[in-house]
Scaffold this active site. Sequence first.
Site, PDB file in Angstrom:
ATOM      1  CE1 TYR A 125      -3.664   2.593   0.944  1.00 23.95           C
ATOM      2  CE2 TYR A 125      -1.837   3.605   2.129  1.00 23.95           C
ATOM      3  CZ  TYR A 125      -3.105   3.683   1.585  1.00 23.95           C
ATOM      4  OH  TYR A 125      -3.808   4.858   1.684  1.00 23.95           O
ATOM      5  CD  GLU A 213      -6.126   4.685  -0.985  1.00 21.08           C
ATOM      6  OE1 GLU A 213      -7.182   4.551  -1.633  1.00 21.08           O
ATOM      7  OE2 GLU A 213      -6.082   4.688   0.255  1.00 21.08           O
TER       8      GLU A 213
END
Length: 403
Positions: A125, A213
């Site tokens: 992530y 993101e």
Amino acid sequence: MNLHEYQGKSILKSFGVAIQESVVIDAVEDAVSKAKELTEQTGTEWYVVKAQIHAGGRGKGVVEETGSHGVVLAKGIDKVEEVVKGILGGHLETAQTNGVGKKVNKVMIAEDVYYPGESEPSEIYMSVLMDRDKGRNVIMYSTEGGMDIETVAEKTPELIFKEEIDPRVGLQGFQARKIAFNLGLSGKAFKEMTKFVSALYASYEGCDASMFEINPVLKTSDNKVIAVDAKVTLDDTALFRHKEYAEMRDKTEEDPAEVEADEAGLNFVKLDGNVGCMVNGAGLAMATMDIIKQSGGNPANFLDVGGTADAARVEKAFEIILKDDNVKAILINIFGGIVRCDRVAQGIVDAYKNMGGIPVPLIVRLQGTNAEEAKTLIDESGLDVQSAVLLQEAADKVKSILS
Ligand code: GDP
Ligand code: MN
């Protein structure tokens, strides 16, 4: 402004960030020929088809019409068309679409990058955003990629790392290396990650983003590091510097009332309450929303008409507020600083007359320059408008209307 994954990836790529390569189509007929083009470019024969909507959670999401997920593998050119049919043109509901399916107008056909090899592919992530408390950009990252980061934050917050960037010197080499190290990478993957992080940060600054993101960033089985997903939000106030990005705006993904307000130059955010508000200045708009809440109502919107509240603007604002069936009353709260209250009052009276009336009770509070004249104008207009002098009075009137 939010972008689609394919648009975000095209920006990343233009800054040298390694991405999962893909093609985008809006018609089933193009699926096979475009997939073949992708194969010529990348050599891949396994594909992953991904719905392009402004919402995450597509992998687990379901297309209402077909039951297909929003991200589906197609292992072979003969599978592509069928998979595309299951997604394109349908309505995809995910954990982020608020209970309604979003129409899928485009799908991406990407190379499958989870191919087997010398090591296991692993999902990471990574996001870049502004930490407003610190006044600095922060790179957030975790080995727990691929899943919902809120869940990771809740259950295993120790697995989320943050790297703050000093704006005076920018991202430093040692910081990129620290990130690669904390992610447990070594050898080729370590070098690839430092390059990835540097390019990603340069891209974030270069396109004036307000949020990146990338979930997941993939370490492939042959130790490459690439962006598999890309959620990119650009800073609206910087779009004037990037005409080519401004054109990426997909209005079909936005609330129609917000699009209309934007075109009219009104700052409007739709909310789900019952009292419409028309205010000048963001601070006063926030205060007005608070007082509505305190008087037992709920704001139906945030609307800042800005510095010029003439009849045309006021009329437009009324139209936009009244599109919402939940609105039971409208509170106008304007402070006349540069703009004179009597002109605003005239604007309200004119708009009211032009529109042949307003179907819900209207409470008007005008304070500041020429407030007296404004109140007289409203009171003598013969219109069904209640005027208030104090904010508390306005709030009490809202209360009596709602109860
Ligand atoms: P999201 O669900 O909207 O966040 O969409 P993503 O782009 O993150 O894709 C969802 C999931 O699909 C990823 O977490 C991966 O597990 C999977 N996925 C994406 N691309 C590929 C691929 O090339 N190959 C395989 N096997 N899985 C993929
Ligand atoms: Mn994702």
